[in-house]
Scaffold this active site. Structure first.
Site, short mmCIF file in Angstrom:
data_model
loop_
_atom_site.label_atom_id
_atom_site.label_comp_id
_atom_site.label_asym_id
_atom_site.label_seq_id
_atom_site.Cartn_x
_atom_site.Cartn_y
_atom_site.Cartn_z
N GLU A 95 0.18 7.68 -7.83
CA GLU A 95 1.66 8.15 -7.81
C GLU A 95 2.25 6.56 -7.45
O GLU A 95 3.68 6.69 -7.80
CB GLU A 95 1.85 8.63 -6.31
CG GLU A 95 1.49 10.24 -6.64
CD GLU A 95 0.06 10.30 -6.02
OE1 GLU A 95 -0.76 9.43 -6.24
OE2 GLU A 95 -0.39 11.71 -6.03
N PHE A 113 -2.27 20.92 6.78
CA PHE A 113 -2.89 20.07 5.89
C PHE A 113 -1.99 19.41 4.80
O PHE A 113 -0.99 19.80 4.43
CB PHE A 113 -3.62 21.16 4.76
CG PHE A 113 -4.43 20.80 3.63
CD1 PHE A 113 -5.43 19.44 3.81
CD2 PHE A 113 -4.07 20.74 2.52
CE1 PHE A 113 -6.16 19.15 2.79
CE2 PHE A 113 -4.82 20.30 1.21
CZ PHE A 113 -5.73 19.45 1.27
N GLN A 114 -2.25 18.22 4.60
CA GLN A 114 -1.41 17.28 3.72
C GLN A 114 0.11 17.10 4.19
O GLN A 114 1.00 16.82 3.43
CB GLN A 114 -1.37 17.54 2.27
CG GLN A 114 -2.80 17.53 1.71
CD GLN A 114 -3.17 17.34 0.20
OE1 GLN A 114 -2.24 17.98 -0.38
NE2 GLN A 114 -4.05 16.86 -0.34
N LYS A 138 7.76 23.47 0.89
CA LYS A 138 6.95 24.32 -0.15
C LYS A 138 7.89 25.61 -0.13
O LYS A 138 8.20 26.14 -1.02
CB LYS A 138 5.48 24.48 0.06
CG LYS A 138 4.93 25.29 -1.26
CD LYS A 138 3.41 25.21 -1.30
CE LYS A 138 2.96 25.95 -2.54
NZ LYS A 138 1.40 26.06 -2.33
N MET A 166 -1.07 -17.92 -7.77
CA MET A 166 -0.07 -18.38 -6.83
C MET A 166 -0.43 -18.57 -5.36
O MET A 166 -0.16 -19.41 -4.68
CB MET A 166 0.92 -17.24 -6.77
CG MET A 166 2.07 -17.36 -5.81
SD MET A 166 2.80 -18.72 -6.37
CE MET A 166 4.14 -18.04 -7.47
C1 LIG Z 1 6.55 -15.14 -6.38
C2 LIG Z 1 7.94 -15.16 -6.12
C3 LIG Z 1 8.75 -16.29 -6.18
C4 LIG Z 1 9.85 -16.38 -6.28
N1 LIG Z 1 10.80 -17.17 -6.39
C5 LIG Z 1 12.06 -17.15 -6.62
C6 LIG Z 1 12.97 -18.41 -6.99
O1 LIG Z 1 12.42 -19.47 -7.21
N2 LIG Z 1 14.22 -18.18 -7.30
C7 LIG Z 1 14.81 -17.09 -7.15
O2 LIG Z 1 15.88 -16.87 -7.26
N3 LIG Z 1 14.09 -15.90 -6.86
C8 LIG Z 1 12.91 -16.08 -6.58
N4 LIG Z 1 11.99 -14.74 -6.02
C9 LIG Z 1 12.79 -13.52 -5.75
C10 LIG Z 1 13.65 -13.41 -4.53
O3 LIG Z 1 12.24 -13.10 -3.61
C11 LIG Z 1 14.73 -12.43 -4.54
O4 LIG Z 1 14.31 -11.14 -5.10
C12 LIG Z 1 15.78 -12.87 -5.35
O5 LIG Z 1 15.98 -14.14 -4.93
C13 LIG Z 1 16.94 -11.98 -4.96
O6 LIG Z 1 17.94 -12.11 -5.93
P1 LIG Z 1 19.29 -11.92 -5.95
O7 LIG Z 1 19.80 -12.88 -4.73
O8 LIG Z 1 20.05 -12.10 -7.17
O9 LIG Z 1 19.60 -10.44 -5.23
P2 LIG Z 1 19.27 -8.99 -5.70
O10 LIG Z 1 17.89 -8.49 -4.86
O11 LIG Z 1 19.23 -8.64 -6.79
O12 LIG Z 1 20.41 -8.11 -4.97
C14 LIG Z 1 21.54 -8.07 -5.27
C15 LIG Z 1 22.81 -8.35 -4.62
O13 LIG Z 1 24.01 -7.77 -5.41
C16 LIG Z 1 24.74 -6.84 -4.68
N5 LIG Z 1 25.36 -5.85 -5.80
C17 LIG Z 1 24.43 -4.86 -6.07
N6 LIG Z 1 25.24 -4.05 -7.13
C18 LIG Z 1 26.58 -4.93 -6.97
C19 LIG Z 1 27.83 -4.73 -7.66
N7 LIG Z 1 27.80 -3.61 -8.83
N8 LIG Z 1 28.81 -5.50 -7.41
C20 LIG Z 1 28.60 -6.43 -6.43
N9 LIG Z 1 27.39 -6.70 -5.72
C21 LIG Z 1 26.38 -5.72 -6.15
C22 LIG Z 1 23.77 -6.03 -3.75
O14 LIG Z 1 24.36 -5.74 -2.64
C23 LIG Z 1 22.89 -7.42 -3.41
O15 LIG Z 1 23.40 -8.28 -2.08
C24 LIG Z 1 10.65 -14.99 -6.12
C25 LIG Z 1 9.90 -13.69 -5.95
C26 LIG Z 1 8.61 -13.79 -6.03
C27 LIG Z 1 7.81 -12.36 -5.78
C1 LIG Z 2 0.16 -5.71 -3.50
C2 LIG Z 2 0.24 -7.35 -3.26
N1 LIG Z 2 -0.85 -7.93 -2.41
C3 LIG Z 2 -0.75 -9.46 -2.16
C4 LIG Z 2 0.39 -10.13 -2.64
C5 LIG Z 2 0.26 -11.60 -2.45
N2 LIG Z 2 0.04 -12.39 -3.90
C6 LIG Z 2 1.27 -12.91 -4.38
S1 LIG Z 2 0.62 -13.49 -5.91
C7 LIG Z 2 -0.76 -13.20 -5.66
C8 LIG Z 2 -1.88 -13.39 -6.78
C9 LIG Z 2 -1.65 -12.98 -7.95
O1 LIG Z 2 -2.78 -13.18 -8.89
P1 LIG Z 2 -2.67 -12.96 -10.30
O2 LIG Z 2 -2.08 -11.66 -10.58
O3 LIG Z 2 -3.84 -13.53 -11.06
O4 LIG Z 2 -1.60 -14.05 -10.89
P2 LIG Z 2 -1.29 -15.56 -11.07
O5 LIG Z 2 -0.67 -16.19 -9.95
O6 LIG Z 2 -2.77 -15.91 -11.27
O7 LIG Z 2 -0.76 -15.79 -12.22
C10 LIG Z 2 -1.05 -12.27 -4.42
C11 LIG Z 2 -2.54 -11.90 -3.94
C12 LIG Z 2 1.30 -9.49 -3.45
N3 LIG Z 2 2.47 -10.16 -3.97
N4 LIG Z 2 1.15 -8.30 -3.75
#
Ligand SMILES: Cc1cc2nc3c(=O)[nH]c(=O)nc-3n(C[C@H](O)[C@H](O)[C@H](O)COP(=O)(O)OP(=O)(O)OC[C@H]3O[C@@H](n4cnc5c(N)ncnc54)[C@H](O)[C@@H]3O)c2cc1C
Ligand SMILES: Cc1ncc(C[n+]2csc(CCOP(=O)(O)OP(=O)(O)O)c2C)c(N)n1
Ligand SMILES: [Mg+2]
Lengths: 578, 163
Positions: A50, A112-113, A162, A479
């Site tokens: 799912e 159940f479930q 259901k 990472m």
């Molecule tokens: C490993 C990892 C590393 C990351 N590193 C970075 C990084 O270096 N830099 C980075 O930027 N992010 C990074 N992120 C992502 C970060 O965690 C956030 O998800 C991201 O920065 C949010 O983007 P955003 O501000 O565009 O908001 P979003 O989550 O895209 O939110 C959108 C915003 O716009 C508003 N909105 C929606 N629709 C409308 C509309 N029609 N009109 C007006 N407003 C609207 C919403 O209310 C909300 O406030 C990383 C994520 C991961 C997993």
């Molecule tokens: C479901 C979930 N569990 C744990 C994490 C924490 N986490 C972030 S990046 C990462 C490692 C990802 O490894 P891989 O897919 O091999 O990518 P790489 O960073 O090596 O490119 C982990 C465990 C997560 N983001 N999501």
């Protein structure tokens, strides 16, 4: 027309124009599955877990802008969907999740479930409904779609006991054309007075920057953003979620900002005097340390959700409204205004930005004998002519895809930003491919992430969704390893698996093509070969430099001006690992 | 600062848990919460007392407004308002203390609404601070039980919270 509850659900989906539902059957939804069986308009995609259903529907929604629809059974089916619901919630993705529930008379008896789906999902949905009356079912479905797709979009759960879908109970059916909810009236246009103030501030700025995010993608305002940016001549940076809303190959684009953003984007943010945030939410990955965030700037913020404004960073001029109409309103005012942005100031500002750009913060060792992950992404860009849909998982590979694949169009970059859900990439790619069968779809993933929803390879075969899986295999949770290297003196606690499957065989076992690439010179031909197999899903297991890190980086607790750059540009970071 | 937030919310099962859940999930402080139906059976009125800086209160009201079930709300701290709380206190009594407790209840405009040979129940309404003062004024050892409704409030004048 008289229909039973199960038929009402399916007929509502038809009336909403739903093409696909992603689901998995079980006891509580058997009536619904029987109704699905007896029609062909709404196509059901049987996933293998799912979680896969939610991510596939989510990918479909991100690529098309239409709501993704999921159907799961009660109990374990419902709980398996929760990760995907939370993923969509954090990135404001419109979805409708229909979950089966035990029959109304036994709710609350630990039947159940039985799980309290409405309770479990409450903190990670935009809204949810428990249907108590079959005569309200059609209206509830309409409300679910209405709430999911308007204002700040998000997932909505409809929990259906259901007995509500009992085939023997028929009621008159009429799908409402329109619903109103008295307590829900999201803003559309912005307040004129606020917009006027914002325009005045923008036109007097000396060092302005546009910081735009996912809201521009969600609000279909790419065209307006481009026009706005060109009209003003300002530099523009995008968040991870905003990539593609502004063409990355345009010269006014300074790259992504934030933790792994470019040096020029972060420095320009830090030094700016006026920032206009457009559909971005000042996430902590973007702002870095809050008390050092943009110390000189006055901030304008356009967001449809008032709660996004001044949540973490206080802004001077809030504008509540949808990006598209607000940008149109602004453009009109800018054109009518006698004031123009100061040419001189902008010239100085651009000169400064060019200096930061000349640091070339994304350079890497191109001479390495090892496959550099950055190189793979660059080649992927070339082979797909920059025009593919790229989904990704979570980790270093995600950042490299964001940094080295310049997206020129919105909805092409599909990743889990807010929740950072490993396992997202593969099912999302299936959802995208179903929506756009004639486009190239690639999933950039890692050796750890891909294993979290690997079972969906089977779905990809069944529904003939030929995608290309680019596994940047560093045999690490890269990472995590990187953070351990930087912050825990390289104590690599459990960021490594002693056993990683032979992905080529695995792909073959699922009926696909597997390829293993371990030399830089093989990368390009392998990609070309893979993309030439139009009707096959190809798993490219690419053995990359195991110790490569994502640069540049703002380490935790630091400000934008305090980025860690690659040690010396052009040198290898290869180190022997124990 | 302490704020009293008055909310009109759909009278539906689950609406209350959405509000309570919001507070716990976001780590907001909740001092008291009362809820009861209104003259319009489809609506409930909720009064919520919370504490926080202006920024936090702003987020709280925005997040509450974001809940689909919340129809309308006001922060009573923004206007002149009246605050009332109901309290019932059960106290141990004996020959010597009866007179004293009755006297104290009179001063605080409380009523004695139940009498047994060994106990009184004193009922009192007023701003929360007045109820606190009554508790402080009587002998703590004599208190068997205190029941308080939590404050509710209404703004003065023609302004009001309605659809
Ligand atoms: C490993 C990892 C590393 C990351 N590193 C970075 C990084 O270096 N830099 C980075 O930027 N992010 C990074 N992120 C992502 C970060 O965690 C956030 O998800 C991201 O920065 C949010 O983007 P955003 O501000 O565009 O908001 P979003 O989550 O895209 O939110 C959108 C915003 O716009 C508003 N909105 C929606 N629709 C409308 C509309 N029609 N009109 C007006 N407003 C609207 C919403 O209310 C909300 O406030 C990383 C994520 C991961 C997993
Ligand atoms: C479901 C979930 N569990 C744990 C994490 C924490 N986490 C972030 S990046 C990462 C490692 C990802 O490894 P891989 O897919 O091999 O990518 P790489 O960073 O090596 O490119 C982990 C465990 C997560 N983001 N999501
Ligand atoms: Mg890895």
């Amino acid at each position: 027309m008289e229909l039973n509850g199960a038929q009402i659900v399916i007929q509502s989906l038809k009336d909403e124009g739903v093409e696909y539902i992603f689901g998995y059957p079980g006891g509580a939804v058997l009536h619904l599955y029987d109704a699905i069986f007896q029609q062909d308009d709404v196509k059901h995609i049987l996933v293998r877990h799912e979680q896969g259903a939610t991510h596939a529907a989510d990918g479909y929604a991100r690529a098309t802008g239409k709501p993704g629809v999921v159907l799961v059974t009660s109990g374990p089916g419902a709980t398996n969907a929760v990760t995907g619901i939370a993923t969509a919630y954090m990135d404001s993705i419109p979805m409708v999740i229909i979950s089966g529930q035990v029959p109304s008379p036994v709710i609350g008896s630990d039947a159940f479930q039985e799980v309290d789906m409405v309770g479990i999902t409450r903190p990670c949905v935009k809204h949810n409904f428990l249907v108590k009356d079959v005569t309200k079912l059609a209206e509830t479905m309409k409300k679910a779609f209405y709430v999911a797709t308007t204002g700040r979009p998000g997932p909505v759960v409809v929990d259906v006991p259901k007995d509500i879908t009992d085939p023997s109970i028929k009621v008159p059916y009429k799908y409402p054309k329109k619903v109103t909810i008295r307590s829900y009236n999201p803003a559309v246009t912005g307040h004129k007075g606020q917009i006027k103030k914002a325009v005045d501030l923008l036109l007097t700025a000396q060092k302005p920057i546009i910081y735009s995010g996912g809201g521009v993608v969600l609000g279909e305002a790419s065209k307006e953003l481009i026009e706005f940016t060109h009209t003003l001549g300002f530099p523009i940076t995008n968040t991870l979620m905003g990539l593609g809303a502004y063409p990355a190959t345009d010269k006014q684009f300074v790259g992504m900002l934030g933790m792994h953003g470019t040096y020029e984007a972060n420095m320009a943010m830090h030094e700016s005097d006026v920032i206009i945030a457009i559909g971005a939410r000042f996430d902590d990955r973007v702002t870095g340390k809050l008390d050092q965030f943009c110390p000189h700037a006055q901030i304008i913020h356009i967001d449809v959700d008032p709660a996004s404004i001044s949540k973490t960073v206080k802004v001077a001029i809030p504008i509540v409204g949808e990006v598209k109409p607000v940008l149109e309103q602004m453009l009109e005012m800018i054109r009518e205004s006698k004031k123009k942005p100061s040419k001189k100031a902008l010239e100085n500002w651009w000169n400064q930005i060019e200096q930061w750009r000349s640091v070339k913060c994304l350079e890497y060792d191109r001479e390495s004998r090892l496959i550099k992950p950055q190189y793979v992404i660059e080649q992927l860009y070339e082979v797909t002519k920059g025009d593919a849909y790229i989904t990704s998982d979570v980790g270093q590979h995600q950042m490299w895809a964001a940094q080295y694949y310049p997206f020129d169009k919105p909805r092409r970059w599909i990743n889990s930003g807010g929740l950072g859900t490993m396992g997202f990439g593969l099912p999302a790619a299936i959802g995208v491919k179903l929506a756009f069968p004639d486009s190239e779809v690639a999933c950039v993933t890692g050796d750890a992430s891909i294993q979290m929803c690997i079972q969906e390879l089977s779905t990809a075969l069944q529904y003939k969704t030929p995608i290309k899986i680019i596994n940047l295999n560093n045999s690490y949770m890269g990472m995590v390893r990187q953070w351990q290297e930087f912050s825990y003196e390289s104590r690599y606690s459990h960021s490594y698996m002693d056993t990683i499957p032979e992905f080529v065989k695995l792909a073959e076992a699922y009926g696909h093509v597997g390829m293993r690439i371990d030399k830089p010179e093989e990368v390009r031909p392998a990609l070309e070969e893979a993309f030439a197999m139009k009707d096959r899903t190809v798993f490219l297991d690419i053995l990359t430099d195991r110790t490569e890190n994502v640069y540049p980086m703002i380490e935790s607790g630091k400000g934008h001006h305090d980025m860690t750059l690659r040690v010396a540009s052009g040198t290898s970071t290869d180190r022997e690992l124990a | 600062m302490r704020h009293i937030i008055s909310i009109l919310i759909e009278n539906e099962s689950g609406a209350l848990s959405r509000v309570a859940g919001l507070f716990s999930a976001r780590g907001y402080n909740i001092e008291s919460l009362t809820v009861a139906p209104t003259e319009d059976p489809s609506l409930s009125r909720m009064t919520l007392v919370t504490r926080g800086s202006d920024d936090i209160i702003e987020q709280i009201t925005k997040q509450l407004n974001k809940l689909i079930d919340v129809v309308k709300l006001i922060d009573l701290a923004d206007s002149v308002h009246i605050e009332r709380e109901l309290m019932m206190v059960k106290v141990k009594t004996n020959e010597q203390t009866r007179e004293e407790i009755r006297g104290m209840a009179d001063i605080f405009r409380g009523k004695i609404i139940d009498v047994t040979p060994t106990t009184y129940v004193v009922e009192m309404t007023g701003p929360s601070s007045k109820l606190d003062a009554f508790i402080a004024a009587i002998d703590g050892d004599s208190i068997i039980e205190v029941v308080r409704s939590g404050p509710t409030g209404i703004s003065r004048g023609e302004k009001g919270l309605h659809l």
